[in-house]
Structures are given as C-alpha cells and as structure tokens.
Design a protein around this motif. Structure first.
Motif, PDB file in Angstrom:
ATOM      1  N   GLN A  73      -5.896   8.736   3.016  1.00  0.00           N
ATOM      2  CA  GLN A  73      -6.142   8.347   1.774  1.00  0.00           C
ATOM      3  C   GLN A  73      -5.173   6.918   1.950  1.00  0.00           C
ATOM      4  N   GLY A  74      -5.683   5.859   1.169  1.00  0.00           N
ATOM      5  CA  GLY A  74      -4.913   4.605   1.176  1.00  0.00           C
ATOM      6  C   GLY A  74      -5.285   3.491   1.935  1.00  0.00           C
ATOM      7  N   GLY A  75      -6.296   3.680   2.688  1.00  0.00           N
ATOM      8  CA  GLY A  75      -6.538   2.648   3.844  1.00  0.00           C
ATOM      9  C   GLY A  75      -7.156   1.248   3.086  1.00  0.00           C
ATOM     10  N   PHE A 130      -5.698   7.443   8.347  1.00  0.00           N
ATOM     11  CA  PHE A 130      -5.464   7.922   7.119  1.00  0.00           C
ATOM     12  C   PHE A 130      -6.656   8.747   6.291  1.00  0.00           C
ATOM     13  N   LEU A 170      -4.695  -1.259   2.515  1.00  0.00           N
ATOM     14  CA  LEU A 170      -4.264  -1.902   3.748  1.00  0.00           C
ATOM     15  C   LEU A 170      -5.195  -3.002   3.709  1.00  0.00           C
ATOM     16  N   LEU A 214       0.198   6.065   1.611  1.00  0.00           N
ATOM     17  CA  LEU A 214      -0.709   6.235   2.509  1.00  0.00           C
ATOM     18  C   LEU A 214      -0.597   7.754   3.173  1.00  0.00           C
ATOM     19  N   GLN A 215      -1.507   8.413   2.920  1.00  0.00           N
ATOM     20  CA  GLN A 215      -1.583  10.077   3.611  1.00  0.00           C
ATOM     21  C   GLN A 215      -2.157   9.999   5.063  1.00  0.00           C
ATOM     22  N   ILE A 216      -1.454  10.236   6.090  1.00  0.00           N
ATOM     23  CA  ILE A 216      -1.997  10.248   7.440  1.00  0.00           C
ATOM     24  C   ILE A 216      -2.886  11.439   7.832  1.00  0.00           C
ATOM     25  N   TYR A 221       3.197   0.587   3.261  1.00  0.00           N
ATOM     26  CA  TYR A 221       2.764  -0.684   3.791  1.00  0.00           C
ATOM     27  C   TYR A 221       3.834  -1.740   3.019  1.00  0.00           C
ATOM     28  N   ALA A 227       0.952  -1.121  -0.002  1.00  0.00           N
ATOM     29  CA  ALA A 227       0.008  -0.094   0.104  1.00  0.00           C
ATOM     30  C   ALA A 227       0.817   1.108  -0.121  1.00  0.00           C
ATOM     31  N   TRP A 228       0.745   2.106  -0.993  1.00  0.00           N
ATOM     32  CA  TRP A 228       1.573   3.384  -1.157  1.00  0.00           C
ATOM     33  C   TRP A 228       0.869   4.235  -2.372  1.00  0.00           C
ATOM     34  N   ASN A 244      -9.387   2.172   7.944  1.00  0.00           N
ATOM     35  CA  ASN A 244      -8.636   3.678   7.677  1.00  0.00           C
ATOM     36  C   ASN A 244      -7.905   4.043   9.026  1.00  0.00           C
TER      37      ASN A 244
END
Length: 758
Positions: free
Chosen positions: A357-359, A355, A362, A41-43, A469, A38-39, A320
């Motif tokens: 974005q990107g959850g 996150f 995962l 991932l914005q937190i 991730y 996963a990439w 998320n």
C-alpha cells in the motif's frame, strides 16, 4: 557527496537562532501525515544494505524485473564500470516497453550531457532525462551581460551609460520569450542563448575558466544593437562555429587580459560554490565585466544558490518497489576496493522495499520534482541555453594531444586538433555508447562482487513495518503545482515552511525520545552520518536535551562520523571541530546533570593496513524510529540541497540488530575513537593552531604555498582562522542561555547562511 576538486576545497577553507523545537510529542501519526510525501507505506518485504555490492545488485535486479515504469533521481550519475552496467540495464528495460525517467543534478552532471543524450536516443522513445537546478533567468541575463559589449559610438561615454544601454537591450530581448508556448514572464527561467551567453554558461557548468574567459573576451566586441535572441547553434553551421571559436581561443590564450579573465573565472567557480558570506560577488563576477555592475537582491540570491543540488538518491520500480539511501551512481558507491576505483570507496546504507500500500504516493512525489519546471530542464532546453559543443570538442582535442610532451607542444597540438577535427553530437553519442558498452563489459569480466558470506551485513525489515517517505524540497507541497514557487533556504524555527521536512522530522523526534525513555527502557539517539557539521538550529535542539528543558536522563546521544583521516571533505571536519568545542563548553557549563542526556562523539579511524573507506551513510536513530536517506547532518543539506529519506517504524527486530551493528563499531578502537575528552580538555587556541598546521599541509600538498607571496599566505591563513572563529562564535551564541530567544534565533540564521555551502 562527490569529492570537491582540491582547489575548490582549499578556497572553501581559506575564505572564510532560538528555534524552539517544533512540538514536544515526537513524530505522531498526525505529524507524519502533514510532513511526509508518502505515509503510511505498508511493506511486503524490505531490507537495509550496508554492502556496496549487495546494494548495487539489488538495484540491477529491480531494474531487470521492471514491467511498466522506472523512475530515478541521483546527484551523481556517471559512465564508469558499474554505472555503465546500470545504464545498459535501463536501456534493456526500454526495449521491453518500460518507461524510464531519470533526473540528475545539473551542475554535477553537465559534463556528461552527451551520455544522457545517448541514453535518450537509445531509449526506444521510452527514456527521458531532466536536469535539476537549471540557471535562472537572472543568471542567463547576467551571462548575456558579461558577454555583451557596448554599442559602437565614436564619442566616449561613462560606464554607467553603457550599463544602462545593455540592460535595456537585455530586457527587450527577454521580454517576449516563451517556453513550451507559455510566456516566461514572472517565472525566472529562460532558454535564450544570445551572443556568447551560452558559451559562458557552458564554461561555468563545465568548470572551464578558459572557456568562460573566451566567452567574455569574444563577446565584448558584440554590438548590442545587432543582437537577436537565438537558440542552440544550427547543426549545418556547428562545425564552422566551433572552428572559429577554437581559432579565437588559441589566439587569445597567451594574452595577459585573457589569462587574467581565466583566473577570475576560476575564482568565481569556487566562490559560487560557497555562498553569500564566502562569495564577494562584486569582486568576482563583476571583475569579469567591462563596466560597473549592481546586482539586485534576486540576482544575489540566485547566484548564492547556483549550486543547490538535487541530492536525492531514488529508484522506484513499477510504482511499488523502491531503493534509496546515500549511494550515487558511481563505482565508489557500488564496488569494494579494486583497481577500477580511482578515488574513495564509500561505506553507505540503502533501504529497499516493496509495498502492499502507498506506492502511488511515491510516484506522485517523483512527479512533483520532475515537473517543477522552475528548476528542472529537459536536455533539449539545456542544449539551448548552455550548448556543450565547444567544451566537449576541446576535451577531445586535449585527449588526442595527451601524448605530447611539454606545454608549448601540447597547446600547439590542441589548436591544430580544434581546426582539423570537430565532433558533432551524433559522433559524440556514438562514442558515449561505445564507452558504456566497454565499461559494462569490464564490470562483467574484471570485477567480481563480494560473495554474500563476506559482504557487509544487511538487515531485514520486520513484517508489519510502516514507512514514511520524507523529503527536503524547494517548494511547498501544500500548494497546487501551478502555484508552487522556488524556496531558497529555510529559517530556524520554520523548517517545514522552508520545505525541509527531513530536518523538521529530526527536530520533532528529539523531545519525543526523551519522553518515551525510562530507567527500565532507556533510549538511543544516534547520528551515523558522513558529514557532521550541523545547522545551528539542530545544535540548539541538542542543547535543549542537555539543558534540562526535557528530562532526557535516560537517553544517550551518539554521533558517529568521519575523521579528517577518512573523510573526502576535510574542510567540514576542520570547521565542525569548533562547533563541537562550543557545544562541549555548553555541556560543561550549562547542562543539568540530573536531567541531561549523555552525549558521545565518535570518529571513524583509518585502518592500520589496507584501503581506508570513507563513511557516506546518512542514518539517524530516534528511539524506536530509524531514518535512512540522503540528508547529511550538515548545513548544506538543510539550506541548499533537495534530499529524501525513509522513516522506518514498527520494526523492533531491525532496530535491535542495527543498533547492535553500530555498537560493535563503537566498541572497536581500531574502527572508531571517542573524542569527548579532546573537546573538553583542549583549549580553543591549541585547536586553532592544530587546524592551522593541518591547513598548511593541505596547501603544501597541492602546491598552493609555492604559488602565493608571503603576504598572500598570511592573508589566506588569517581568513582560514576567521572561518574557524566564526564557526565557534556563532555556535556559542546560537545556544547561549545568556542571550534572548530572538538573539539566539538570529545567530542560528547567520550561522546557517554563512556556512550553508560547505
């Protein structure tokens, strides 16, 4: 990593490539896109926890706030006080309508099968559990073979004739099996329980040599012509079946053949733990057989990877929010030192983040492992191919008879208990529920988490941080799920092809750090890791930072790991010392003083007073990037286990504060000790003698020295010294500039294969 039983640790100790760095530009965006599960991932926010209480309370808070889904994966998942608190939180979540999926390691958690079944039963139809690294069809077939006799005939026959007969019968029994309506042909999985094969597997996974021996001895009288495939014991007959087995068990217990079988089974447990080079299969498993047995390459491979663990530590909430790192679900990871902890207290590191974005990526990564049926089994499947009824009832009987003084009285009591009281699954799940409830109450009433001001430090992730991730996986994620097949290990130089994306990231990151470092902006490479016994391709990569292959003159490489006084796995330190000796000799003789990185090696020290925590952290610093996860800097993490980690990027303040924290440990002689001079000035001959003295103390501590003859003691010590010599020699030849690239690569693969189980 869970501490090994002392006998396994001792057996590990007494038994016993030129991989070019992938690329030179470090971990580019393109590289992360290829290797990460996963990439980017914005937190929204994130925090790194070094305190056990803070990390555990974070998990509880996340679970209590879940609204739709909870996905978990752990190597160890037990029912002690803190773990029971977490179990209750998961069950409470299901009552709110939250879907819970839990994946745990098969070999490590088989003894808690009833706990896991209770969780499913109490989970409001919302909780599922699966176990990772199920026995392959080859292993199930071999379990049938060792518990199967020959057809009864009056005329004597050669052993090979009986073997051929058994093979033919086994092939016929397995030919038409289906799982979930799908034929198993070509998939190397099976749920069959034929004769006493399920009992044998139960003994193996419960690590009960006596139960495995019973299965073999009981099974030898079975006529192959009368066998039929069968599932788990039918419940109406379960109690009588267990009583009959119990009677046979106690009738056999004092016989010489049974005792010999039990001893051989226990040796097999140890050898299965420690891989092909340390595992003479013909002398262990075949010694259980009544006839000669030849293993195919596939069977040897499967037994060789019998203990491939899922070493993931993963909690995903509502797709998320995530928490991962080194902590398992057990008191040792979720408490400070107190009377409830029966073994080590671990120092560990977890990362928690939400996150923007990107959850979903995962969640997909979890799905990929959860649905990998070549290795992952449901609880129902486990109860088919390895039912635990007998081993659990044996434990009940032993517990009831614990007050009995003396072995004869104890054994007589256990035999009587096995005949009088048989606990079915419903009773056992009820007991598991009571245990969880009682232990959770104990956590709430008898344990007080450390107040925040006194807790270990935590570190906020910078706003704008990006996470990637990474996973070490047993399959190629580039293939569609239907085409994925299990991967066994990996070759040096082909880390990504072997699914080892965390180690691939480490190797790719190293030259990039050197390229980014300048006199005005020096960089650090730090492995803050519990078990430093690096795979040979990683040792070679470090040698390249010293040899002048790259200009690394503005880089400092630091290893901070356990000492033999703080570790729970001292065999790792004993073998690793000889890897470090070979690397130090390379540094002295072949490094380029003008271009080499500075290398520092530190070990944690036992405190002068108070408890001695053991490092369990797995954090690596590569310049501005930091990777936090479950992968150790050891051969096992590269060759055998699944692992996960999070790479943190664009977090300069987090990197600064975490490095300052580490520097404080390195600068405190009461906490850590630099050992470069020891490896530079101590001869190998003296190191071997020192290690042999430590090994003798270990043997004496567990009474092994009193149970072997003088000749056996000498053989054991010679095997231990040979293991140390192999670690040194293969490391030296994995990095030597005097050997060809092909020869170095060959030695790297030999080292990794030989030492992968440690």
């Amino acid at each position: 990593m869970k501490p090994l039983a002392p006998i396994l640790l001792l057996l590990a100790a007494v038994t016993t490539g030129c991989a070019l760095l992938p690329g030179g530009g470090g971990l580019t965006t393109e590289t992360l896109t290829q290797m990460a599960s996963a990439w980017p991932l914005q937190i929204g926010e994130g925090r790194v926890y070094t305190d056990n209480d803070a990390a555990f309370l974070s998990k509880l808070q996340m679970i209590e706030g879940a609204r739709t889904s909870i996905d978990l994966s752990y190597y160890i998942f037990t029912d002690d006080e803190s773990s029971s608190k977490l179990v209750k939180a998961l069950l409470d979540a299901t009552r709110r309508g939250v879907t819970v999926r839990l994946m745990v390691d098969y070999a490590t958690n088989y003894n808690d099968l009833d706990l896991l079944s209770m969780m499913e039963a109490e989970g409001n139809g919302k909780l599922q559990v699966r176990l990772y690294n199920r026995p392959t069809a080859n292993i199930v077939k071999d379990a049938v073979f060792v518990t199967m006799g020959c057809a009864k005939q009056t005329a004597p026959r050669r052993p090979t004739e009986c073997s051929a007969e058994k093979f033919a019968a086994i092939d016929k029994l397995f030919a038409h099996e289906k799982i979930a309506g799908v034929p198993t042909a070509g998939r190397n999985i099976s749920n069959l329980n034929i004769g006493n094969s399920g009992l044998f597997l139960s003994g193996l996974y419960a690590k009960r040599g006596d139960v495995a021996a019973l299965a073999v001895q009981k099974g030898q009288g079975i006529d192959v012509q009368r066998l039929k495939g069968q599932g788990a014991t039918a419940s109406p007959k379960e109690k009588e079946q267990i009583k009959r087995l119990g009677k046979d068990y106690w009738g056999s217990k004092t016989s010489g053949p049974f005792q010999r079988l039990q001893a051989k089974a226990e040796l097999f447990f140890a050898f299965a733990m420690y891989g092909q080079q340390l595992n003479p299969l013909k002398e262990t498993l075949t010694s259980l057989l009544p006839v000669d047995r030849t293993f195919s390459d596939d069977e040897v491979r499967d037994w060789d990877h019998f203990t491939d663990y899922t070493h993931h530590k993963f909690l995903l909430i509502d797709r998320n929010a995530v928490q991962l790192g080194g902590r398992n679900v057990e008191n040792s990871y979720h408490m400070h030192s107190n009377s409830l902890i029966r073994k080590y207290v671990f120092m560990d590191t977890d990362l928690s983040a939400t996150f923007t974005q990107g959850g979903d990526a995962l969640a997909q990564a979890f799905d990929n492992l959860w649905n990998f049926s070549d290795m992952v089994a449901t609880l129902g499947e486990v109860r088919q191919h390895a039912p635990n009824e007998f081993v659990v009832n044996l434990k009940y009987a032993e517990r009831a008879c614990a007050p009995q003084q003396g072995k004869p009285a104890h054994d007589k009591c256990v035999g009587a208990e096995m005949q009088a009281h048989v606990h079915d699954l419903a009773q056992r799940m009820a007991d598991a529920k009571r245990t969880v409830e009682a232990n959770a109450r104990t956590y709430d009433t008898k344990y007080t988490p450390t107040p925040t001001p006194q807790a270990g430090p935590s570190f906020a992730l910078d706003k704008g941080s990006l996470l990637a991730y990474l996973e070490n996986l047993p399959f190629d994620t580039q293939l569609s799920p239907k085409k994925r097949q299990r991967i066994y290990g990996a070759l040096a130089g082909k880390e990504a092809q072997g699914g080892k994306h965390i180690h691939d990231a480490w190797l790719r990151a190293l030259p990039g750090v050197c390229a980014a470092a300048t006199p005005g902006n020096p960089k650090r490479i730090i492995l803050h890791n519990a078990y430093f016994f690096p795979p040979a391709n990683l040792t070679y990569a470090f040698s390249r930072l010293m040899s002048g292959a790259y200009d690394c003159s503005n880089v400092t490489v630091t290893v901070l790991t356990n000492s033999i006084d703080t570790t729970d796995l001292n065999v790792v330190n004993l073998a690793a010392g000889h890897v470090l000796k070979a690397f130090t000799e390379f540094y002295q003789q072949h490094s380029d003083p003008a271009r080499r990185a500075t290398f520092e090696y530190y070990e944690y020290q036992r405190p002068a007073k108070g408890p001695s925590p053991s490092l369990h952290t797995k954090v690596s610093v590569f310049g501005d990037d930091i990777i936090i996860g479950s992968a150790n800097a050891d051969v096992r993490s590269f060759m055998m286990d699944s692992n996960n980690a999070m790479l943190v990027r664009n977090a300069p303040e987090f990197a600064r504060t975490y490095l300052a924290y580490l520097q404080g440990i390195l600068a405190d002689p009461a906490r850590s000790k630099k050992l470069n001079d020891y490896f530079a000035t101590t001869t190998r001959a003296l190191m071997v003698q020192e290690d042999l003295a430590v090994f003798r103390k270990i043997m004496a501590k567990y009474g092994v020295d009193k149970r072997v003859s003088e000749e056996q003691r000498k053989q054991i010590e010679a095997a231990f010294v040979q293991m140390l010599d192999d670690a040194y020699r293969l490391t030296r030849d994995s990095i030597s500039p005097d050997l060809s690239a092909a020869k170095r690569r060959e030695n790297q693969d030999r080292f990794n294969e030989q030492f992968k189980p440690l």
